[in-house]
Every structure is written in structure tokens, then in C-alpha cells.
Design a protein around this motif. Structure first.
Motif, short mmCIF file in Angstrom:
data_model
loop_
_atom_site.label_atom_id
_atom_site.label_comp_id
_atom_site.label_asym_id
_atom_site.label_seq_id
_atom_site.Cartn_x
_atom_site.Cartn_y
_atom_site.Cartn_z
N ASN A 88 -49.61 -1.64 43.33
CA ASN A 88 -50.80 -2.32 43.49
C ASN A 88 -52.03 -1.59 44.00
O ASN A 88 -53.05 -1.71 43.44
CB ASN A 88 -50.59 -3.78 44.50
CG ASN A 88 -49.66 -4.69 43.86
OD1 ASN A 88 -49.62 -4.59 42.73
ND2 ASN A 88 -49.25 -5.64 44.74
N THR A 92 -55.24 -1.02 41.76
CA THR A 92 -56.74 -1.25 42.06
C THR A 92 -57.55 0.04 42.14
O THR A 92 -58.78 0.02 41.82
CB THR A 92 -56.61 -1.84 43.60
OG1 THR A 92 -55.78 -2.76 43.51
CG2 THR A 92 -57.76 -2.02 44.35
N ARG A 96 -57.53 -1.36 37.41
CA ARG A 96 -56.81 -2.03 36.47
C ARG A 96 -56.07 -3.35 37.10
O ARG A 96 -54.84 -3.44 37.47
CB ARG A 96 -55.59 -1.08 35.86
CG ARG A 96 -55.90 0.20 35.10
CD ARG A 96 -54.85 0.81 34.50
NE ARG A 96 -54.27 0.11 33.35
CZ ARG A 96 -54.72 -0.02 32.39
NH1 ARG A 96 -55.93 0.74 31.74
NH2 ARG A 96 -53.82 -0.67 31.39
N GLY A 97 -56.91 -4.10 37.44
CA GLY A 97 -56.60 -5.48 38.24
C GLY A 97 -55.79 -6.37 37.55
O GLY A 97 -55.03 -6.87 38.20
N HIS A 98 -55.69 -6.07 36.27
CA HIS A 98 -54.90 -6.94 35.61
C HIS A 98 -53.27 -6.40 35.57
O HIS A 98 -52.21 -7.49 35.04
CB HIS A 98 -55.14 -7.18 33.83
CG HIS A 98 -55.28 -5.48 33.47
ND1 HIS A 98 -56.10 -4.65 33.53
CD2 HIS A 98 -54.32 -5.15 32.43
CE1 HIS A 98 -55.74 -3.72 32.82
NE2 HIS A 98 -54.69 -4.03 32.02
N GLU A 99 -53.28 -5.33 36.07
CA GLU A 99 -52.00 -4.79 36.23
C GLU A 99 -51.29 -4.98 37.51
O GLU A 99 -50.17 -4.58 38.05
CB GLU A 99 -51.76 -3.43 35.94
CG GLU A 99 -51.80 -3.30 34.31
CD GLU A 99 -51.67 -1.96 33.94
OE1 GLU A 99 -51.37 -0.87 34.83
OE2 GLU A 99 -51.74 -1.45 32.68
#
Length: 325
Positions: A88, A92, A96-99
Motif C-alpha cells: 500500500n 501510494t 496508483r491508488g486504485h491498487e
């Protein structure tokens, strides 16, 4: 190739259990990232130590594990949570917040649920059934050989459940597409439509190990989407060209034959065929002859297949039998 030892099933020539274990008869065929990870572990631990020797992997926090052996399950649970936190942070930092892995409402992931997550993802890849089975040393199909007598607990049970879920997901997605007017072509098109029509009976069904075995034994539900070859396999052993000289009860999706009677394609596949053809044409523009000529030929072949689909596609209404007069 990774060689290891087995303990539960280790027997001598007279059938007596070997408490010291024995060399695993079939080694693991590992992909490059696994090999790199093993090489790193070999440099971390002593020459005569286990790859996950607890003394070499102690991070200076928590209770010190006594004696010899590998990391305990409780330590591995902590490591999985640490991995989630690290992943995470990386997602961040890279924007790539969607990951980002979301918090789990059921608590810690743990080794069993982590293993199940791996099973879920692998079982939904082309050839995933065999890949998952080989890596964990359990085989469900005719390739099983000496593993057939093993208990169906653990990863073997997950293999059945996740493969059954993937099968139901495939026919459910197909049914939704057909309801939206999607067309389908190929020699197995009508069989695919019939399989998709059974999808509603599985809605809301909890897939247990027993239910999974019933689903997997139902030949009418053997529908596999194969994105690598841009087709759908509606498997029928008697018509399969991927198994001419074997008795395998499941398809080999890495050996699809273009003239097989089990092939079906949807409008989505036709669109993907044209997209891949465009990619090949673009590559051909940057390469010398004869490589460019070969790519142009392959692009033309893919477009021909897509055009054939457009000419022969049917819908569930068109495939239904005519009512009696």
C-alpha cells in the motif's frame, strides 16, 4: 527446477512411513520470479539451513522462537500483514491508488486465506488448473497419477471450489452478454448458449466442495474462456483436438486447434481479434522483411476470422428451435 522433501507421504519400498522424509518425486517447475526469490533466500540463510529458517529471518521484534526449524504460522501471518502495508505504501508513493489493498472486514488475512486468494487468481487464468495443481502437488484431472490417493483437504479442495466458481462466473457472464444482444459463432456456439441458459440456477448458490465436484463433473457446463487465443472452449472430450491421444477430462487451453469443434467466439472476441491485428500491423511497420511480411499475414488471418464471425454469428433467439405449427 526446485527439489524438496515430503514427509506425510514418504514411504520406503515396503510401505513403511519414513519419519525423516524423502525426496519429492516430482520437482516444482518454477517461473523466473520464484527462482530469483529462492536465490535471495539462499544468500540470507546458512548453507545447511532451511530457506525460511527462523534464526535467519528474525527481525528483532516479538518473541524469539526457540530451537531449530522454519518460521511459525503466527510469524508468517504477521509477515503477510507487513507485506500488505508495504504494498500500500508503494502504491501510494507511485500514485496508483486504485491498487491499494483495502482493509479486510474479517480481520487478518492469514496463511489459509492468502493461499485461497492465490488459488482464486490462478484458477481464473488459462491453464490455471494445471499450474495450480502442479505447484501445490495436487492434481485433480487425469494427470494426477500418484497424487490421486491423497486427501482432498487443503489446496486440493480449494482447487475444486475455485475452478467451479470460475466455471459459473464464465457462463453467468456469457448469459448476461447474450441477454444484451451479444452474438456468438463457431461450431460450439449453440452448446455455449445452452450452457449459459443454466446460469440462473446457480445464482445465490454457496459453492461447497461437494457442490463444486458436481459442477465439475457436469460436461454440459464445461465452458472455458481463453483470452490468449481469443476464443471460448465448450469442451467435449469426443470432439477435442487438443487431446487426440490422451484421456484427459479437461481441455488443454495452451493447445487450441483452430479447426476444433469445441470452439465458439463472441462479438467481444471478434473485436479483440481486430485489435490484435492492428497491433501486429503497427509492429510490422517498424520491422524488416520477412518478419514484417509474416506479421501482415497474421494480421490478415485474424481479420478474416473476425469477418467470418460477423457473417455466421447467431443469438439465443435465432438458435432456439422453431415452435410446432
Amino acid at each position: 527446477m526446485i527439489y524438496g522433501h515430503v514427509y506425510k507421504t514418504a514411504r520406503d519400498e515396503d510401505g513403511n512411513h519414513l519419519s525423516a522424509g524423502g525426496l519429492r518425486e516430482a520437482p516444482w517447475a518454477a517461473i523466473a520470479p520464484v527462482v530469483h526469490a529462492v536465490r535471495v533466500l539462499e544468500r540470507i540463510v546458512a548453507d545447511d539451513a532451511l530457506l525460511f529458517d527462523h534464526r535467519a529471518h528474525y527481525l528483532g521484534k516479538g518473541k524469539i522462537q526457540k530451537g531449530n526449524g522454519s518460521l511459525r504460522v503466527s510469524t508468517l501471518v504477521d509477515r503477510i500483514e507487513d507485506f500488505v502495508a508495504w504494498a500500500n505504501e508503494e502504491a501510494t508513493a507511485l500514485g496508483r491508488g486504485h491498487e491499494v489493498i483495502p482493509p479486510d472486514p474479517h480481520g487478518s488475512i492469514g496463511t489459509e486465506r492468502f493461499r485461497r486468494s492465490l488459488a482464486w487468481h490462478i484458477a481464473r487464468r488459462p491453464g490455471g488448473l494445471v499450474a495450480l495443481a502442479i505447484q501445490y502437488g495436487h492434481l485433480r484431472t487425469a494427470v494426477s497419477g500418484g497424487y490421486a490417493a491423497r486427501s482432498r483437504d487443503g489446496i486440493h479442495k480449494l482447487l475444486d471450489v475455485e475452478t467451479a466458481r470460475a466455471t459459473i462466473d464464465t457462463i453467468s457472464d456469457l448469459q448476461e452478454d447474450l441477454d444484451d444482444g451479444l452474438g456468438i459463432s463457431g461450431p460450439a456456439a449453440r452448446r455455449a448458449i445452452n450452457a449459459a441458459a443454466t446460469a440462473p440456477q446457480f445464482q445465490g448458490t454457496v459453492i461447497t466442495a461437494r457442490t463444486a465436484r458436481k459442477i465439475l463433473s457436469n460436461a454440459d457446463l464445461a465452458v472455458c474462456d481463453n483470452p490468449n487465443t481469443l476464443l471460448m472452449c465448450v469442451y467435449n472430450r469426443d470432439r477435442a483436438l487438443c487431446h487426440r491421444d490422451t484421456d484427459n477430462s479437461s481441455p488443454s487451453l495452451d493447445r487450441c486447434v483452430s479447426s476444433c469443434a469445441n470452439i465458439a467466439r463472441t462479438d467481444h472476441h471478434a473485436e479483440q481479434l481486430r485489435q490484435r491485428a492492428a497491433v501486429l500491423e503497427k509492429r510490422a511497420g517498424r520491422l524488416p522483411y520477412p518478419i514484417a511480411d509474416r506479421l501482415h499475414h497474421n494480421a490478415d488471418r485474424l481479420r478474416t476470422i473476425a469477418d467470418e464471425h460477423d457473417r455466421t454469428r447467431i443469438t439465443p433467439l435465432e438458435s432456439a428451435p422453431c415452435p410446432p405449427s
